[in-house]
Design an enzyme around this catalytic site. Structure first.
Site, PDB file in Angstrom:
ATOM      1  N   CYS A   1     -14.067  47.664  14.384  1.00 50.44           N
ATOM      2  CA  CYS A   1     -13.695  46.330  14.791  1.00 50.44           C
ATOM      3  C   CYS A   1     -14.565  45.906  15.968  1.00 50.44           C
ATOM      4  O   CYS A   1     -15.945  46.156  16.072  1.00 50.44           O
ATOM      5  CB  CYS A   1     -12.511  46.082  14.551  1.00 50.44           C
ATOM      6  SG  CYS A   1     -11.429  46.761  13.153  1.00 50.44           S
TER       7      CYS A   1
ATOM      8  N   ASP B   1     -16.296  41.429   4.008  1.00 48.17           N
ATOM      9  CA  ASP B   1     -15.789  41.241   5.130  1.00 48.17           C
ATOM     10  C   ASP B   1     -15.906  39.700   5.577  1.00 48.17           C
ATOM     11  O   ASP B   1     -17.284  39.446   5.672  1.00 48.17           O
ATOM     12  CB  ASP B   1     -16.429  42.289   6.042  1.00 48.17           C
ATOM     13  CG  ASP B   1     -15.862  42.260   7.745  1.00 48.17           C
ATOM     14  OD1 ASP B   1     -15.540  41.089   8.230  1.00 48.17           O
ATOM     15  OD2 ASP B   1     -15.838  43.286   8.111  1.00 48.17           O
TER      16      ASP B   1
ATOM     17  N   HIS C   1     -12.948  43.976   5.690  1.00 46.50           N
ATOM     18  CA  HIS C   1     -12.837  44.350   6.745  1.00 46.50           C
ATOM     19  C   HIS C   1     -11.786  45.272   7.179  1.00 46.50           C
ATOM     20  O   HIS C   1     -10.538  45.140   6.478  1.00 46.50           O
ATOM     21  CB  HIS C   1     -12.623  42.978   7.830  1.00 46.50           C
ATOM     22  CG  HIS C   1     -12.800  43.524   9.433  1.00 46.50           C
ATOM     23  ND1 HIS C   1     -14.049  43.785   9.986  1.00 46.50           N
ATOM     24  CD2 HIS C   1     -11.621  43.679  10.128  1.00 46.50           C
ATOM     25  CE1 HIS C   1     -13.522  44.055  11.103  1.00 46.50           C
ATOM     26  NE2 HIS C   1     -12.251  43.835  11.399  1.00 46.50           N
TER      27      HIS C   1
END
Length: 300
Positions: free
Chosen positions: A172, A235, A268
């Protein structure tokens, strides 16, 4: 909390779904459990024991004089072992990140996870996402690169560490840092970036664009080591056009050793085994690809 973006949720993403797992201090420098702001109620995180490993909480000086905490996991024995710097998500060094370090140590690496955010406050035990984002935004590019430089310096002084074989991986927020670090430090031999933002969002304000610089899409020419990028097709914070823009930038720069893999249907955070976003098959495949990418570059 279901996190679908690389650097924290937007207002429309906020879903209340949390519980405490492993909370409570057990000594050491770090929060003992999983970040409650993202922990899924039904989570069954991967748990890696420390058998055959040496683990420790350490500190070392950063360029600004701050005593930077870090978690270290390495194989027992004299080494020297190849090193992997582990860059956390926005929640800092919580149990998921420590477990990743132990997984790397089981694979023969000395893994070290610096706590980039704790100059302000440790975000790991917090549930207030607005406060977490304030903490994360205070960790600017030069501070983070300075902390990585300090980590590299400290590692070079450890007899158990092979300072000539260094990799970096991050998730991330940390995925973006991987691209930045591989463009900054020639001593890093390889990077694996897990769904780190590559370019500013289409609706980003000028302040957000400038505040996120340097963006990976602008660093392809500067990469000093190959990077493997692992991304999810759906994502919401890293749309496919930005992934394609990064691929094009790598091609223009002649970075043929770098590669981006996109997992079909993956959101994600697909590697985060304590979140709703976890996709076990994609996470396992990505981990196998990480080991295959690091192996010849850090152990060869």
């Amino acid at each position: 909390m279901t996190l679908i973006r690389p650097e924290g949720p937007q207002a429309e993403d906020m879903i209340l779904n949390r519980r405490t797992l492993g909370a409570g201090a057990v000594g050491g420098l770090f929060f003992a459990g999983y970040a409650p702001a993202a922990l899924a109620a039904q989570a069954h995180p991967v748990s890696t024991d420390a058998a055959g490993l040496e683990t420790a909480d350490v500190t070392y000086p950063a360029p600004d004089g701050f005593e930077l905490p870090a978690y270290v996991a390495r194989p027992a024995g004299d080494g020297p072992f190849p090193v992997v710097i582990v860059v956390s998500e926005i929640f800092g060094v919580h149990e998921y990140i420590r477990d990743i370090c132990r997984r790397l140590a089981k694979a023969g690496y000395a893994a070290i996870a610096p706590a980039f955010f704790v100059r302000v406050e440790d975000p790991a035990p917090l549930s207030d996402m607005s406060r977490i984002m304030q903490i994360v935004s205070a960790a600017g590019y030069e501070q983070v690169m300075g902390d990585i430089s300090a980590t590299l310096d400290w590692v070079s002084q450890q007899l158990w560490a092979d300072g000539d074989k260094v990799g970096i991986t991050g998730w991330c927020w940390g995925g973006k840092v991987v691209w930045q670090a591989c463009a900054r430090f020639a001593v890093i031999d390889a990077g694996v970036a897990w769904y780190g933002r590559l370019a500013p969002a289409a609706n980003a304000t000028p302040a957000q664009v400038s505040g996120g610089q340097p963006w990976p899409v602008d660093l392809a020419d500067d990469l000093k080591s190959p990077v493997l990028g692992l991304y999810g097709e759906v994502d919401q914070g890293i749309p496919l056009p930005s992934v394609e823009a990064m691929r094009s930038a790598l091609a223009r720069a002649g970075q043929t050793s770098s590669e981006i893999i996109v997992y079909p249907g993956a959101p994600h955070g697909f590697h985060a085994d304590y979140r709703d976003s976890y996709r076990a098959a994609d996470a396992a495949d990505g981990w196998a690809k990480l080991l295959a990418f690091f192996g010849p570059r850090l152990k060869g």
